[in-house]
Enzyme design. Structure first.
Site, PDB file in Angstrom:
ATOM      1  N   TYR A 193     -12.307   5.389 -14.604  1.00 46.83           N
ATOM      2  CA  TYR A 193     -12.342   4.421 -13.249  1.00 46.83           C
ATOM      3  C   TYR A 193     -13.166   2.842 -13.939  1.00 46.83           C
ATOM      4  O   TYR A 193     -12.536   2.424 -13.819  1.00 46.83           O
ATOM      5  CB  TYR A 193     -13.221   4.877 -11.991  1.00 46.83           C
ATOM      6  N   ALA A 200      -6.911   0.960  -5.403  1.00 48.30           N
ATOM      7  CA  ALA A 200      -7.008   1.486  -6.386  1.00 48.30           C
ATOM      8  C   ALA A 200      -6.973   2.907  -6.405  1.00 48.30           C
ATOM      9  O   ALA A 200      -6.724   3.291  -5.396  1.00 48.30           O
ATOM     10  CB  ALA A 200      -8.204   0.730  -7.010  1.00 48.30           C
ATOM     11  N   ASP A 216       0.686  -1.526  -0.081  1.00 48.82           N
ATOM     12  CA  ASP A 216       0.140   0.158  -0.571  1.00 48.82           C
ATOM     13  C   ASP A 216       0.741   1.389   0.186  1.00 48.82           C
ATOM     14  O   ASP A 216       1.648   1.384   0.595  1.00 48.82           O
ATOM     15  CB  ASP A 216      -1.002   0.013   1.137  1.00 48.82           C
ATOM     16  N   LEU A 221     -24.691  15.528 -11.979  1.00 44.73           N
ATOM     17  CA  LEU A 221     -24.632  14.703 -13.790  1.00 44.73           C
ATOM     18  C   LEU A 221     -23.469  13.677 -13.437  1.00 44.73           C
ATOM     19  O   LEU A 221     -22.827  13.341 -12.913  1.00 44.73           O
ATOM     20  CB  LEU A 221     -23.930  15.391 -14.720  1.00 44.73           C
ATOM     21  N   GLY A 222     -24.345  12.157 -14.284  1.00 46.61           N
ATOM     22  CA  GLY A 222     -23.536  11.427 -14.153  1.00 46.61           C
ATOM     23  C   GLY A 222     -23.596   9.966 -13.714  1.00 46.61           C
ATOM     24  O   GLY A 222     -22.682   9.213 -13.830  1.00 46.61           O
ATOM     25  N   SER A 232     -15.891  -3.231 -10.124  1.00 50.18           N
ATOM     26  CA  SER A 232     -16.958  -2.696  -9.359  1.00 50.18           C
ATOM     27  C   SER A 232     -18.264  -2.846  -9.812  1.00 50.18           C
ATOM     28  O   SER A 232     -17.701  -2.945 -11.434  1.00 50.18           O
ATOM     29  CB  SER A 232     -16.201  -1.364  -9.693  1.00 50.18           C
ATOM     30  N   LEU A 269      -0.135   4.395   0.902  1.00 47.76           N
ATOM     31  CA  LEU A 269      -0.900   5.152   1.980  1.00 47.76           C
ATOM     32  C   LEU A 269      -1.073   5.716   1.442  1.00 47.76           C
ATOM     33  O   LEU A 269      -1.685   7.279   2.350  1.00 47.76           O
ATOM     34  CB  LEU A 269       0.136   5.395   2.977  1.00 47.76           C
TER      35      LEU A 269
HETATM   36  N1  LIG Z   1     -15.684   1.080  -1.155  1.00 51.79           N
HETATM   37  C1  LIG Z   1     -16.992   0.277  -2.343  1.00 51.79           C
HETATM   38  O1  LIG Z   1     -17.917   0.614  -1.977  1.00 51.79           O
HETATM   39  C2  LIG Z   1     -16.312  -0.682  -3.109  1.00 51.79           C
HETATM   40  C3  LIG Z   1     -17.268  -0.517  -4.500  1.00 51.79           C
HETATM   41  C4  LIG Z   1     -16.679  -1.638  -5.746  1.00 51.79           C
HETATM   42  C5  LIG Z   1     -14.993  -1.281  -5.485  1.00 51.79           C
HETATM   43  N2  LIG Z   1     -14.455  -1.356  -5.143  1.00 51.79           N
HETATM   44  C6  LIG Z   1     -12.781  -1.350  -4.995  1.00 51.79           C
HETATM   45  O2  LIG Z   1     -12.402  -2.502  -3.686  1.00 51.79           O
HETATM   46  C7  LIG Z   1     -10.889  -1.706  -3.545  1.00 51.79           C
HETATM   47  C8  LIG Z   1     -11.189  -1.055  -2.297  1.00 51.79           C
HETATM   48  O3  LIG Z   1     -11.408   0.003  -1.804  1.00 51.79           O
HETATM   49  P1  LIG Z   1     -11.794   1.070  -1.021  1.00 51.79           P
HETATM   50  O4  LIG Z   1     -12.563   0.920  -0.932  1.00 51.79           O
HETATM   51  O5  LIG Z   1     -11.117  -0.137   0.000  1.00 51.79           O
HETATM   52  O6  LIG Z   1     -11.130   1.710  -0.531  1.00 51.79           O
HETATM   53  P2  LIG Z   1      -8.900   2.566   0.162  1.00 51.79           P
HETATM   54  O7  LIG Z   1      -9.199   3.915  -0.317  1.00 51.79           O
HETATM   55  O8  LIG Z   1      -9.950   2.358   1.336  1.00 51.79           O
HETATM   56  O9  LIG Z   1      -8.288   1.187  -0.509  1.00 51.79           O
HETATM   57  C9  LIG Z   1      -7.506   1.227  -1.372  1.00 51.79           C
HETATM   58  C10 LIG Z   1      -6.073   1.362  -1.062  1.00 51.79           C
HETATM   59  O10 LIG Z   1      -5.030   1.293  -1.875  1.00 51.79           O
HETATM   60  C11 LIG Z   1      -4.317   1.835  -1.671  1.00 51.79           C
HETATM   61  N3  LIG Z   1      -3.614   2.112  -2.720  1.00 51.79           N
HETATM   62  C12 LIG Z   1      -3.667   4.083  -4.070  1.00 51.79           C
HETATM   63  N4  LIG Z   1      -2.965   3.790  -4.440  1.00 51.79           N
HETATM   64  C13 LIG Z   1      -1.753   2.526  -4.427  1.00 51.79           C
HETATM   65  C14 LIG Z   1      -0.905   2.581  -5.358  1.00 51.79           C
HETATM   66  N5  LIG Z   1      -0.596   3.056  -6.763  1.00 51.79           N
HETATM   67  N6  LIG Z   1       0.307   1.977  -4.927  1.00 51.79           N
HETATM   68  C15 LIG Z   1      -0.607   0.702  -3.618  1.00 51.79           C
HETATM   69  N7  LIG Z   1      -1.358   1.512  -3.138  1.00 51.79           N
HETATM   70  C16 LIG Z   1      -2.228   2.207  -3.586  1.00 51.79           C
HETATM   71  C17 LIG Z   1      -5.129   3.067  -0.715  1.00 51.79           C
HETATM   72  O11 LIG Z   1      -3.731   3.548   0.032  1.00 51.79           O
HETATM   73  C18 LIG Z   1      -5.659   2.438   0.509  1.00 51.79           C
HETATM   74  O12 LIG Z   1      -5.846   2.111   1.734  1.00 51.79           O
HETATM   75  C19 LIG Z   1     -10.340  -1.182  -4.657  1.00 51.79           C
HETATM   76  O13 LIG Z   1     -10.313  -1.579  -5.642  1.00 51.79           O
HETATM   77  C20 LIG Z   1     -12.595  -0.170  -4.990  1.00 51.79           C
HETATM   78  O14 LIG Z   1     -11.805   0.166  -6.502  1.00 51.79           O
HETATM   79  C21 LIG Z   1     -14.370  -0.624  -3.650  1.00 51.79           C
END
Ligand SMILES: NC(=O)c1ccc[n+]([C@@H]2O[C@H](COP(=O)([O-])OP(=O)(O)OC[C@H]3O[C@@H](n4cnc5c(N)ncnc54)[C@H](O)[C@@H]3O)[C@@H](O)[C@H]2O)c1
Length: 309
Positions: A138, A72, A31, A264-265, A114, A33
């Site tokens: 995205y 992500a 991560d 929008l969107g 997602s 962070l």
């Molecule tokens: N929360 C939702 O409702 C939801 C829904 C659909 C999909 N997702 C997917 O679930 C996954 C986790 O999402 P989340 O809700 O826990 O979000 P979050 O932002 O809490 O977690 C994402 C983590 O990735 C880390 N990160 C971001 N860019 C990075 C990079 N370049 N290198 C290393 N680490 C990086 C961030 O520091 C964070 O800890 C993602 O792939 C997101 O697209 C989430």
């Protein structure tokens, strides 16, 4: 087994790390962070960017059996504002993680997608076989990640499972996430601040609790579900208006949102059909929304009492 979890300090990733450690697995987290901040001391956390070319060598040296890729750029709006940054993290980052998994001889990659990939579907709840209609950079990046994962399976024989998540909520979520509306309502209602609903309140989403979501990941790390896309949601639609009432009720606050023009969107409605996930992974959501919100509000209340941000 040794599992590598990217996004390990994030909302969903940190719960997944807790679950894998509790199940007796060894976990390496990656991560940068940039948004996550939760670090389980039981894991070995590497603070690095998933798009960093140095990832391959480090992962190859540790040889994880399974890679769960959650890191992500998670904001639809940010992806529209800066599509190149989104593609760098979500497309290049995913290619880099797959290459690292190949170099490590990993058995399987669990890829996090997602429900945004379905866009505006013909029918709800949307089945995993529905046409993909990404309506944002995205969503396009998530479609691309799954295509890459499938290609790596065909080219290099690394198995994969895609989990297509509905709107995830629960403790540790911050208001910036995809399902941030629950934490936005919760924080505002607990603090006695006004709340806003965009549109007439009729927009719907499928809310799934984070502990149910990590249960789907834990199951997907096995051999079942190889090569498939599985919806992780309840199949139920909850309107914004109903959601507000439920959060207000859990928070013991007045249920008096202000209605403002729609954004929008914003997609009008979403729910994902989880039946195939039950058949293939034996998974189904256990938390009802009322129960899950009670747990989420209790966590937010404790955090605000402790004076944390
Ligand atoms: N929360 C939702 O409702 C939801 C829904 C659909 C999909 N997702 C997917 O679930 C996954 C986790 O999402 P989340 O809700 O826990 O979000 P979050 O932002 O809490 O977690 C994402 C983590 O990735 C880390 N990160 C971001 N860019 C990075 C990079 N370049 N290198 C290393 N680490 C990086 C961030 O520091 C964070 O800890 C993602 O792939 C997101 O697209 C989430």
């Amino acid at each position: 087994m040794l599992v590598l979890v990217t996004g390990a300090a994030g909302f969903i990733g940190s719960h997944l790390v807790d679950r894998l450690l509790a199940d007796g697995h060894e976990v390496v987290g990656v991560d940068d962070l940039s948004s996550g901040s939760t670090s389980n001391p039981g894991m070995d956390l590497w603070e690095m960017d998933v798009a960093d070319p140095a990832l391959t060598g480090r992962v190859a040296a540790r040889r994880p059996e399974v890679v769960c890729h959650l890191a992500a750029q998670v904001s639809v709006r940010a992806s529209v504002a800066d599509p190149l940054r989104d593609a760098r993290v979500n497309v290049v980052g995913t290619a880099n993680v797959l290459e690292a998994a190949r170099a490590a001889g990993a058995r399987k990659v669990v890829f996090t997608s997602s429900c945004a990939v379905y866009g505006v579907p013909d029918a709800l709840p949307v089945s995993p076989g529905a046409e993909l209609r990404p309506a944002s950079p995205y969503a396009a990046s998530k479609v691309s990640g799954e295509i890459y994962a499938r290609m790596y399976r065909d080219l290099h024989g690394i198995d994969f499972t895609t989990l297509t998540l509905a709107n995830v909520y629960g403790p540790r979520q911050t208001p910036e996430g995809e399902a941030g509306v629950i934490s936005i309502f919760t924080d505002a209602l607990l603090a006695g601040r006004p709340t806003r609903i965009f549109g007439d309140g009729g927009q719907t989403r499928d809310y799934v609790h984070v502990l149910d979501v990590v249960d789907a990941f834990a199951r997907a790390t096995g051999d079942q579900g190889g090569g498939g896309r599985f919806n992780v949601g309840t199949g139920l639609q909850t309107t914004d208006r109903k959601l507000h009432s439920l959060v207000a009720d859990a928070a013991g606050a007045p249920d008096e949102p202000e209605f403002v023009p729609p954004r929008l969107g914003d997609l009008p409605a979403m729910a994902v059909d989880p039946r195939l996930t039950r058949e293939a992974l034996g998974w189904m959501a256990k938390f009802g929304l009322r129960e899950g919100l009670a747990d989420t509000v209790a966590w937010a209340r404790e955090r605000s009492t402790a004076g944390r941000p």
